[in-house]
Design an enzyme around this catalytic site. Structure first.
Site, mmCIF file in Angstrom:
data_model
loop_
_atom_site.group_PDB
_atom_site.id
_atom_site.type_symbol
_atom_site.label_atom_id
_atom_site.label_comp_id
_atom_site.label_asym_id
_atom_site.label_seq_id
_atom_site.Cartn_x
_atom_site.Cartn_y
_atom_site.Cartn_z
ATOM 1 N N HIS A 89 49.793 64.018 11.502
ATOM 2 C CA HIS A 89 50.105 63.492 12.835
ATOM 3 C C HIS A 89 49.254 64.268 13.839
ATOM 4 O O HIS A 89 48.931 65.442 13.626
ATOM 5 C CB HIS A 89 51.587 63.656 13.146
ATOM 6 C CG HIS A 89 52.446 62.637 12.457
ATOM 7 N ND1 HIS A 89 53.191 61.703 13.133
ATOM 8 C CD2 HIS A 89 52.653 62.394 11.140
ATOM 9 C CE1 HIS A 89 53.833 60.933 12.268
ATOM 10 N NE2 HIS A 89 53.530 61.329 11.047
ATOM 11 N N ASN B 20 50.616 59.129 13.977
ATOM 12 C CA ASN B 20 49.701 59.467 12.899
ATOM 13 C C ASN B 20 48.274 59.534 13.442
ATOM 14 O O ASN B 20 47.973 58.989 14.502
ATOM 15 C CB ASN B 20 49.740 58.371 11.833
ATOM 16 C CG ASN B 20 51.081 58.259 11.153
ATOM 17 O OD1 ASN B 20 51.372 58.966 10.192
ATOM 18 N ND2 ASN B 20 51.933 57.376 11.659
ATOM 19 N N CYS C 199 57.739 60.763 15.916
ATOM 20 C CA CYS C 199 58.769 61.446 15.135
ATOM 21 C C CYS C 199 60.010 61.507 16.001
ATOM 22 O O CYS C 199 59.933 61.898 17.161
ATOM 23 C CB CYS C 199 58.322 62.857 14.758
ATOM 24 S SG CYS C 199 59.615 63.776 13.877
ATOM 25 N N HIS D 114 48.940 63.685 4.938
ATOM 26 C CA HIS D 114 49.512 62.798 5.949
ATOM 27 C C HIS D 114 49.600 63.605 7.243
ATOM 28 O O HIS D 114 50.412 64.528 7.357
ATOM 29 C CB HIS D 114 50.896 62.350 5.474
ATOM 30 C CG HIS D 114 51.675 61.502 6.433
ATOM 31 N ND1 HIS D 114 51.729 60.130 6.329
ATOM 32 C CD2 HIS D 114 52.422 61.820 7.525
ATOM 33 C CE1 HIS D 114 52.494 59.638 7.308
ATOM 34 N NE2 HIS D 114 52.929 60.654 8.053
#
Lengths: 307, 307
Positions: free
Chosen positions: A210, A250, A241, A208
Site C-alpha cells: 500500500h 494499493n 484500510c 502486496h
C-alpha cells in the site's frame, strides 16, 4: 506467465482490495466491467472478489454474481480471497481459479480484522488448504500486517518468518507478504524476502504494498531487486484500510507498469489502457485517483506538441 | 552537515520550487513563516527564493523582502536560485549564503523555460560563477530535465554527463541532477550518478526529484543506495511544473524523512514537525497535500489506542 523470465507478473487486486474499502458500492455490472477493462489492459491474474460475511463487507456481497459474470478468457485466472472454511467452500462453488487465504502476523490486528489470533489464522489456513486440495484448486496465502501493525507497532521480521514457516507446511502455491497499512520501507522488503526464502524455500514469494506513506513504489523496486516476480497492485491505486481512514490504497497498477517499463522490466500490461481503466473506476467511485499516470501521462515522446 | 556520515542532508526547496508553481500567491510574511517552520523542524539548508524576472514568476517578486525577513540562525544556510548574471547580482546583494544556478540538458526545454539553449545555459553559469566567486559566495548548479524532457523525450545519460563535465569546469560547490518533470526511474538514478562521478569527480552530487508519476521516492532510495547524501524535497510535497499542469510536486520532505528514518538513515529532521509544516502550507495554498504523512501519521506505536 509472461515470456521473458525477468518479467514481473502483476496481480490485479482492484476488484477486491480496491473496492472493499470504498464508501461507494458499485453494481455487479460495474465490477464485471472493471474486470473486463483489466483484462483488456493485459492483466491475466485478477483477485476478483472476496468470500467474507456480507454483513461485515457489504461491498463484496455479490461475489457469486461477479464470478458468474466475468468473462472466461484463455490464460486469465481469477482469485477469491477467503478467511475460513465457509469462504473457501463458497469460492470453490463459485468457480474461482485460485483461493487466497489470509493469515495475520499480529494477534491484535487478527482479532480486529477477522476475529482470530495469529495462531488461529494459521489453523484456518489449514482448513482452507484442505478444501482447496479436495477441490483441486490452488491456494495462496497472504500474510497481513507483515511490515507493521496499526495496534502493536513493530512486527519483527523473525515473527513473519515463523508464520511463513508454519504456513508453508500446507504447500501454498505462493506466499504473499502484505504491507496492509502502508508502513513498510525497502530495507524491510529485503529482510522479509530473506525470511521467506529461509522459511519457505521453493515457494514463490509475492508482495502486496500500500502507498499510504509514499513508500509503496520504492518497496516494489526493492522487491524486484530481491528477485521477486509477483506483485499485487490495483487499477487507479484504489483501496485503503479501515484502520487508517485517510490512507491511500494499493500501489496503482498503471504507475507500477510505468515504473517497471522505464526500468526495462516487462509486465505485459498496456500502460495507456491501464491508466484509462484506473481513471474510469475512480470516476465511478467519485474519488480523485491515487494513481498519477492518468493525470500526468506517460513518458513524453519527442513528437510531443511543443505548446 | 549532520553528524553521522551515513546521514542524508535534505535541502528544503518548498519556499522556492514549491511556491513558484502555485496559483495562490503567499504574502511575504507567510513565506517567512514557512522558512521558520522548516528551521523549527530541523532543516538547515533552505532554497528560500529565486531571483528571476518578476513578470515571469510573480510568486518570487518579493525575493529581496523574503531574504531580509528570514531569521539568521547559526548553521542555517539560504540558497537563492538564479538563471543569469543579473539574478546572481541580486542574490548576492540580498545576502544569500549560496547561489543555485540552473543549466538545461535539453535545448527545447531551455528555450521554453529560460530562453536559452543548453550551450547558452552553461555560458550563463560561467557568468554566475564569476559573480559568486567575486562575492565569495558558494555556487551550486542544477541540471534541469536530466531524466527526460517534456518536448524532446529521452535525454541520454551521456548528454547529461557532458553537461556535467562542462559545468564542473567552473568548480561548483555541488551539482544537482533534476527530474524536473517527474519521469525518472531508479535505473536512471544509478546511471546518472555514474555519469556525474566520471565527469565531475570530487564534486558532491545532489538529486532533485518530482513525484509526478509516483517514482520520486523510489528514486530517492536509489540515490542513497548510489552513495548520494544530498536530496532536495519540499514540505507538503508542494510544487509542480508549468509544462505538466496536473503534476504533483517535489518529493515531500516529511514523506522522505519517514522513508529514510525507517531505513535507519538519519536526516536531523523532526518528522511530526515537518508533517505539521507541510499540512499548514498546503492549507494556506488551498490544496490537498501531495505529502501523505500528515494524513496517515507516522509509524504506529505499540501503545496506539486500539479503537
Amino acid at each position: 506467465m509472461s515470456a521473458p523470465d525477468t518479467a514481473v507478473e502483476i496481480i490485479e487486486v482492484g476488484p477486491r482490495d480496491g473496492l472493499q474499502n470504498q464508501d461507494a458500492l458499485l453494481t455487479t455490472a460495474a465490477k464485471i466491467e472493471l474486470v473486463e477493462r483489466a483484462i483488456a489492459a493485459g492483466l491475466r491474474r485478477i483477485e476478483a472478489v472476496s468470500f467474507v460475511h456480507p454483513g461485515r463487507v457489504p461491498q463484496m456481497a455479490d461475489a457469486e454474481a461477479v464470478m458468474a459474470g466475468v468473462p472466461r478468457v484463455d490464460g486469465v485466472r481469477y482469485a477469491g480471497l477467503v478467511l475460513n472454511r465457509r469462504g473457501a467452500e463458497r469460492a470453490v462453488a463459485a468457480g474461482v481459479d485460485e483461493l487466497n487465504a489470509v493469515v495475520v502476523a499480529s494477534d491484535t490486528f487478527g482479532g480486529r480484522n477477522q476475529g482470530v489470533t495469529a495462531e488461529e489464522s494459521v489453523a484456518m489456513w489449514r482448513e482452507i488448504a484442505g478444501v482447496a486440495h479436495s477441490a483441486g484448486v490452488p491456494a495462496t496465502v497472504t500474510v497481513a500486517v507483515a511490515f507493521g501493525c496499526p495496534f502493536e507497532g513493530e512486527v519483527p521480521a523473525a515473527r513473519v518468518g515463523e508464520v511463513v514457516r508454519r504456513v508453508a507446511g500446507e504447500g501454498p502455491a505462493e506466499i504473499a507478504l502484505a504491507d496492509t497499512v502502508g508502513v513498510g520501507v525497502p530495507t524491510q522488503v529485503a529482510e522479509l524476502a530473506e525470511q521467506s526464502a529461509a522459511n519457505a524455500p521453493g515457494t514463490p514469494l509475492r508482495f502486496h504494498f500500500h502507498n499510504t506513506r509514499n513508500t509503496g513504489y520504492a518497496n516494489a523496486v526493492a522487491a524486484v531487486q530481491a528477485g521477486v516476480r509477483l506483485l499485487d497492485a490495483s487499477l487507479g491505486g484504489i483501496g485503503g484500510c479501515p484502520f487508517a481512514p485517510a490512507a491511500t490504497g494499493n500501489i496503482a497498477t498503471e504507475d507500477l507498469v510505468y515504473l517497471l517499463q522505464r526500468m526495462g522490466v516487462g509486465t505485459g500490461v498496456d500502460l495507456a489502457a491501464a491508466a484509462r481503466a484506473g481513471t474510469w473506476v475512480c470516476g465511478l467511485l467519485g474519488i480523485d485517483p491515487p494513481a498519477l499516470l492518468g493525470r500526468a501521462g506517460g513518458f513524453p515522446s519527442a513528437s510531443a506538441d511543443a505548446r
